[in-house]
Design an enzyme around this catalytic site. Structure first.
Site, short mmCIF file in Angstrom:
data_model
loop_
_atom_site.label_atom_id
_atom_site.label_comp_id
_atom_site.label_asym_id
_atom_site.label_seq_id
_atom_site.Cartn_x
_atom_site.Cartn_y
_atom_site.Cartn_z
N ARG A 61 5.50 -23.27 22.23
CA ARG A 61 4.91 -24.41 22.93
C ARG A 61 5.92 -25.51 23.24
NH1 ARG A 61 -0.58 -25.71 20.38
NH2 ARG A 61 0.76 -26.71 18.87
N LYS B 93 2.13 -10.55 8.33
CA LYS B 93 1.06 -10.89 7.42
C LYS B 93 0.82 -12.39 7.44
CE LYS B 93 1.88 -11.54 2.74
NZ LYS B 93 2.70 -12.68 2.34
N HIS C 193 7.41 -6.96 4.82
CA HIS C 193 8.88 -6.99 4.75
C HIS C 193 9.42 -6.29 3.51
CE1 HIS C 193 8.51 -10.59 2.18
NE2 HIS C 193 9.77 -10.38 1.83
N LYS D 148 13.11 -3.62 2.56
CA LYS D 148 14.15 -3.85 1.54
C LYS D 148 14.84 -2.53 1.22
CE LYS D 148 11.91 -7.77 -0.70
NZ LYS D 148 12.80 -8.90 -0.62
N GLU E 223 9.11 -14.70 -9.32
CA GLU E 223 9.82 -15.69 -8.51
C GLU E 223 10.00 -16.96 -9.31
OE1 GLU E 223 8.82 -15.39 -4.06
OE2 GLU E 223 6.89 -15.29 -5.06
N ASP F 143 -1.64 -12.82 -1.40
CA ASP F 143 -0.29 -13.08 -0.89
C ASP F 143 0.69 -11.96 -1.25
OD1 ASP F 143 1.69 -14.86 0.34
OD2 ASP F 143 2.50 -15.12 -1.68
N HIS G 282 2.57 -6.34 -0.55
CA HIS G 282 3.87 -5.92 -1.08
C HIS G 282 3.75 -5.02 -2.30
CE1 HIS G 282 5.14 -8.86 1.70
NE2 HIS G 282 5.14 -9.91 0.92
N LYS H 149 4.70 -17.16 -9.39
CA LYS H 149 5.63 -18.21 -8.98
C LYS H 149 6.05 -18.99 -10.23
CE LYS H 149 4.54 -17.84 -4.43
NZ LYS H 149 5.47 -17.14 -3.55
C1 BG6 Z 1 6.01 -13.43 1.09
C2 BG6 Z 1 5.03 -14.27 0.33
O1 BG6 Z 1 5.34 -12.42 1.82
O2 BG6 Z 1 6.91 -12.83 0.18
C3 BG6 Z 1 5.75 -15.32 -0.47
O3 BG6 Z 1 4.12 -14.87 1.25
C4 BG6 Z 1 6.80 -14.70 -1.35
O4 BG6 Z 1 4.84 -16.08 -1.24
C5 BG6 Z 1 7.70 -13.76 -0.56
O5 BG6 Z 1 7.58 -15.74 -1.90
C6 BG6 Z 1 8.63 -12.99 -1.46
O6 BG6 Z 1 9.55 -12.31 -0.67
P1 BG6 Z 1 11.02 -11.96 -1.21
O7 BG6 Z 1 11.61 -11.14 -0.11
O8 BG6 Z 1 11.70 -13.26 -1.43
O9 BG6 Z 1 10.82 -11.21 -2.48
#
Ligand code: BG6
Length: 490
Positions: free
Chosen positions: A51, A148, A178, A182, A216, A235, A240, A337
């Site tokens: 935009r 996502k 994603h 990896k 994390e 999430d 994942h 987290k």
């Molecule tokens: C994302 C989540 O899809 O993956 C995040 O929304 C998370 O909350 C992240 O932190 C983790 O990805 P990576 O590649 O850092 O392990």
């Protein structure tokens, strides 16, 4: 070892949401790295669409800044950035209106691969897909990439799938998770299916249990508005962690072609047993007051701005798979987290030998195959040997340790970011590492009742301290089965 880079076909990649955070942090730097590696042919173009009012040069400057910020200094040069950004173009566009679409239509070339990357919220998927067709931009060969969150439950995922299906065939749709991009996650398949060694042991007869950890250190920070409506289950687990579980648990596909692999993953998801309330532990990080020189840390509720939030920033689950291979072997999953370390690992914990000829208590520990996803990618197999020296037969554990960085040299440390790999796969037309619509729906069908149960009980998640391993109750989840979590460490 010499890296083999096979250039892809020339393409036009149109990024919707090109000035957003994902484009800045991942997509543009990733494309630059592939360009610098010689994988992107010079006739290719990257067209940003968003935009914001901007011209081509404005977008080039934006991309150059993003590359400078997110690509390691040793991997970039001014000259290369200039060559890369020459391939960048921009169109100001209103996803829900008419502005910009005719201009975009005019820019299209019929003779190159065409991919549309929807780096925007799912509320815009429908509007964009529709306009791509109305304006004659998409063709039966174009590819569409979506991010996502793919829905927030089965009903919304079905709606999204149906909407995409009304404009694109499944073979054109690339749903990104994603984690599948990896390097080490792909290695899971190589370890399992390119070695004879593990497969015979890969079942309930020899595997005591499996632990999947994605820990994390970061909090929810600036993403709280999204996260507070999602929580760790939506999430991380539905996507994942589910993908990791599938790659460990699936049967060998008959070939490494996209549908063969995805069919096997789908069977695993469908075989997951429902998870009862006693088999889940939800946690939420506490805050910490300022101490000495360390500043105060906000609690999850403060980060989220909702003091009464019942959203989990941590979850641990015991998951059972009802099929011949895995019946009786628990898969323990945990993610959170603000934990002690950033560490993602899959540990396959094997059973005891059927009979110990060395007697009890001689230092025996179970064999564990630990696959380290990040950081310090690698694999470690713990093996029992005799403790050196005289004094009888005492056993000790030694690691057969393979750090990819050490074993593979520069190639082992120079691991491409997940997005680089995935975007190149889109251009190559390879869907193996993307989720199929039925997989996503099956994952939600398993997740929904677990979430519904929590909502019905309206229970607050257990508190845990930042920098810890998560709530105490998560320890109990394994203790009561006579097992323990592996330590979370970098
Ligand atoms: C994302 C989540 O899809 O993956 C995040 O929304 C998370 O909350 C992240 O932190 C983790 O990805 P990576 O590649 O850092 O392990």
């Amino acid at each position: 070892m010499v890296s083999r880079v096979i250039p892809v076909e020339p393409f036009d990649l149109i990024i919707f949401g090109a000035t957003g955070d994902l484009a800045r942090r991942k997509i543009l730097p990733g494309l630059y790295r592939r360009f610098a590696a010689g994988q992107i042919p010079p006739q290719s173009r990257i067209i940003g669409a968003a935009r914001s009012e901007m011209d081509h040069d404005g977008f080039r400057a934006f991309a150059a800044e993003a590359i400078t910020e997110f690509v390691d200094a040793s991997k970039r040069s001014e000259a290369e950035i200039a060559r890369f950004t020459e391939r960048l173009f921009y169109v100001t566009l209103d996803a829900k209106g008419d502005t910009g679409w005719p201009e975009l239509a005019q820019m299209m070339r019929p003779d190159v691969v065409q991919a549309f990357y929807l780096s925007v919220g799912p509320v815009l998927f429908g509007a964009i897909a529709e306009r791509l067709h109305q304006h004659g931009i998409a063709t039966p060969e174009s590819r569409i990439v979506v991010e996502k969150p793919f829905g927030r439950d089965l009903a919304t995922a079905r709606e999204l799938n149906a909407m995409l299906a009304s404009h694109f065939a499944e073979r054109q749709i690339y749903r990104i998770d994603h984690y599948l991009g990896k390097e080490t996650v792909q290695n899971l398949m190589a370890v399992r299916f390119a070695n004879i060694l593990f497969e015979p042991l890969w079942n309930t007869q020899y595997v005591d249990h499996v632990q999947i950890t994605v820990a994390e250190t970061v909090g929810v920070g600036g993403r709280a508005a999204y996260y507070d409506r999602a929580g760790a289950m939506r999430d991380m687990v539905q996507n994942h962690m589910m993908q990791l579980l599938c790659l460990i648990a699936m049967e060998p596909p008959y070939s490494f072609n996209p549908d063969a692999v995805r069919d096997e993953k789908l069977k695993v998801i469908r075989a997951l047993e429902p998870v009862g309330p006693d088999d889940t532990v939800r946690g939420q990080y506490r805050g910490r007051p300022a101490q000495g020189g360390t500043p105060a840390e906000p609690s999850y509720a403060q980060d989220a701005g909702t003091p009464q939030s019942r959203t989990e920033s941590y979850i641990a689950l015991k998951v059972m798979i009802a099929n011949w291979r895995w019946k009786g072997t628990p898969f323990y999953l945990r993610t959170g987290k603000k934990l002690r370390a950033r560490a993602s690992e899959i540990a396959i914990v094997f059973k005891e030998p059927p009979h110990s000829i060395f007697g009890e208590g001689e230092g025996w520990r179970e064999n564990v195959l630990a696959i380290r996803l990040q950081p310090n990618e690698g694999m470690n197999l713990s093996v029992m040997i005799k403790e050196p020296g005289p004094g009888g037969m005492r056993l000790t554990e030694v690691p057969l340790d393979m750090s990819f960085a050490e074993a593979l040299g520069e190639e082992g440390t120079d691991i491409p970011d997940a997005y680089e790999r995935l975007i190149m796969d889109v251009i190559r037309g390879n869907q193996t590492l993307f989720m199929r619509g039925d997989e996503v729906e099956a994952a939600w069908a398993w997740t929904d009742p677990i979430i519904a149960e929590w909502e019905a009980r309206s229970e607050k998640p257990k508190g845990y301290d930042p920098g810890s391993s998560g709530p105490e109750d998560a320890l109990m989840l394994l203790h009561r089965d006579g097992r323990r979590w592996r330590e979370i460490r970098e």
